[in-house]
Design a protein around this motif. Structure first.
Motif, short mmCIF file in Angstrom:
data_model
loop_
_atom_site.label_atom_id
_atom_site.label_comp_id
_atom_site.label_asym_id
_atom_site.label_seq_id
_atom_site.Cartn_x
_atom_site.Cartn_y
_atom_site.Cartn_z
N ALA A 99 -18.81 -39.97 39.92
CA ALA A 99 -19.84 -39.03 40.34
C ALA A 99 -21.09 -39.27 39.50
O ALA A 99 -20.99 -39.75 38.37
N PRO A 100 -22.26 -38.94 40.04
CA PRO A 100 -23.49 -39.14 39.29
C PRO A 100 -23.46 -38.42 37.95
O PRO A 100 -23.05 -37.27 37.87
N GLU A 101 -23.84 -39.12 36.92
CA GLU A 101 -23.95 -38.58 35.57
C GLU A 101 -22.62 -38.06 35.02
O GLU A 101 -22.61 -37.23 34.11
N LYS A 102 -21.54 -38.53 35.57
CA LYS A 102 -20.21 -38.17 35.05
C LYS A 102 -19.44 -39.45 34.72
O LYS A 102 -19.71 -40.51 35.27
N ASP A 103 -18.48 -39.32 33.84
CA ASP A 103 -17.63 -40.46 33.52
C ASP A 103 -16.75 -40.81 34.70
O ASP A 103 -16.35 -39.95 35.49
N ARG A 104 -16.43 -42.08 34.79
CA ARG A 104 -15.49 -42.52 35.81
C ARG A 104 -14.14 -41.86 35.55
O ARG A 104 -13.71 -41.75 34.39
N GLU A 105 -13.46 -41.45 36.61
CA GLU A 105 -12.21 -40.71 36.47
C GLU A 105 -11.12 -41.32 37.33
O GLU A 105 -11.31 -41.50 38.53
N GLY A 106 -10.02 -41.65 36.71
CA GLY A 106 -8.84 -42.06 37.47
C GLY A 106 -8.22 -40.83 38.10
O GLY A 106 -7.81 -39.92 37.39
N VAL A 107 -8.16 -40.80 39.40
CA VAL A 107 -7.71 -39.61 40.13
C VAL A 107 -6.21 -39.62 40.35
O VAL A 107 -5.54 -38.61 40.13
N SER A 108 -5.70 -40.74 40.80
CA SER A 108 -4.28 -40.82 41.13
C SER A 108 -3.84 -42.28 41.14
O SER A 108 -4.66 -43.18 41.38
N CYS A 109 -2.57 -42.47 40.90
CA CYS A 109 -2.02 -43.83 40.85
C CYS A 109 -0.63 -43.83 41.48
O CYS A 109 0.13 -42.85 41.34
N ILE A 110 -0.30 -44.92 42.14
CA ILE A 110 1.04 -45.09 42.70
C ILE A 110 1.55 -46.47 42.32
O ILE A 110 0.81 -47.46 42.35
N ARG A 111 2.81 -46.53 41.92
CA ARG A 111 3.42 -47.79 41.55
C ARG A 111 4.13 -48.38 42.77
O ARG A 111 4.97 -47.72 43.37
N SER A 112 3.82 -49.61 43.08
CA SER A 112 4.45 -50.23 44.24
C SER A 112 5.94 -50.45 44.02
O SER A 112 6.71 -50.51 44.97
N SER A 113 6.36 -50.53 42.76
CA SER A 113 7.76 -50.82 42.46
C SER A 113 8.70 -49.72 42.91
O SER A 113 9.79 -50.00 43.44
N ASP A 114 8.28 -48.46 42.71
CA ASP A 114 9.17 -47.36 43.04
C ASP A 114 8.46 -46.19 43.70
O ASP A 114 9.07 -45.13 43.89
N SER A 115 7.19 -46.38 44.02
CA SER A 115 6.37 -45.35 44.66
C SER A 115 6.21 -44.10 43.80
O SER A 115 5.86 -43.03 44.33
N SER A 116 6.44 -44.22 42.50
CA SER A 116 6.18 -43.06 41.64
C SER A 116 4.68 -42.87 41.51
O SER A 116 3.90 -43.83 41.67
N THR A 117 4.29 -41.65 41.24
CA THR A 117 2.86 -41.32 41.29
C THR A 117 2.42 -40.56 40.04
O THR A 117 3.23 -39.97 39.32
N GLU A 118 1.12 -40.60 39.82
CA GLU A 118 0.50 -39.83 38.76
C GLU A 118 -0.79 -39.22 39.31
O GLU A 118 -1.43 -39.80 40.19
N TYR A 119 -1.16 -38.08 38.74
CA TYR A 119 -2.37 -37.40 39.17
C TYR A 119 -3.14 -36.88 37.97
O TYR A 119 -2.56 -36.45 36.97
N ALA A 120 -4.46 -36.89 38.09
CA ALA A 120 -5.29 -36.22 37.11
C ALA A 120 -5.11 -34.71 37.28
O ALA A 120 -4.87 -34.22 38.39
N ASP A 121 -5.25 -33.98 36.19
CA ASP A 121 -5.09 -32.53 36.26
C ASP A 121 -6.08 -31.91 37.25
O ASP A 121 -5.78 -30.90 37.89
N SER A 122 -7.24 -32.51 37.37
CA SER A 122 -8.29 -31.95 38.21
C SER A 122 -7.94 -31.96 39.70
O SER A 122 -8.55 -31.23 40.49
N VAL A 123 -6.97 -32.78 40.09
CA VAL A 123 -6.63 -32.89 41.52
C VAL A 123 -5.18 -32.55 41.80
O VAL A 123 -4.76 -32.52 42.97
N LYS A 124 -4.42 -32.30 40.76
CA LYS A 124 -2.99 -32.04 40.94
C LYS A 124 -2.78 -30.83 41.85
O LYS A 124 -3.43 -29.79 41.70
N GLY A 125 -1.90 -30.99 42.81
CA GLY A 125 -1.63 -29.92 43.76
C GLY A 125 -2.54 -29.93 44.98
O GLY A 125 -2.30 -29.22 45.95
#
Length: 120
Positions: free
Chosen positions: A40-66
């Motif tokens: 976003a403009p004037e904000k730090d880059r943020e990793g929002v979510s990630c998925i592992r192809s190996s097992d489809s496990s996921t991670e989410y940033a607190d800002s988007v969780k849920g």
């Protein structure tokens, strides 16, 4: 050409939903972690979510969780980001990128980016 091709995004009102897609061209996601990152403009880059192809496990940033859900379709070689209950703070350019693991900042390949704009 080896690339990540993004689609989706656009303008939505607060409370609305969008789905982003990230398709691998000329390679497969096998062995990679796929991350959605936003800038976003004037904000730090943020990793929002990630998925592992190996097992489809996921991670989410607190800002988007849920609210956001990352998923993959191996047959289509595509990763999705379903974004629900969007708010103006979610406005950003969204990128997908691949790396060796979730949490890595050393990305091997980036998508072209797609704008998400949430109006209040």
């Amino acid at each position: 050409e080896v690339q990540l091709v993004q689609s989706g995004g656009g303008l939505v009102q607060a409370g609305g939903s969008l789905r982003l897609s990230c398709a691998a061209s000329e390679f497969r996601f096998d062995g990679y972690a796929i991350t959605w990152i936003r800038q976003a403009p004037e904000k730090d880059r943020e990793g929002v979510s990630c998925i592992r192809s190996s097992d489809s496990s996921t991670e989410y940033a607190d800002s988007v969780k849920g609210r956001f859900t990352i998923s993959s379709d191996s047959a289509k070689n595509t990763v999705y980001l379903q974004m629900n209950n969007l708010n103006p703070e979610d406005t950003a350019i969204y990128y997908c990128a691949i790396s060796g693991r979730c949490g890595s900042i050393n990305y091997d390949l980036w998508g072209q980016g797609t704008q998400v704009t949430v109006s209040s």
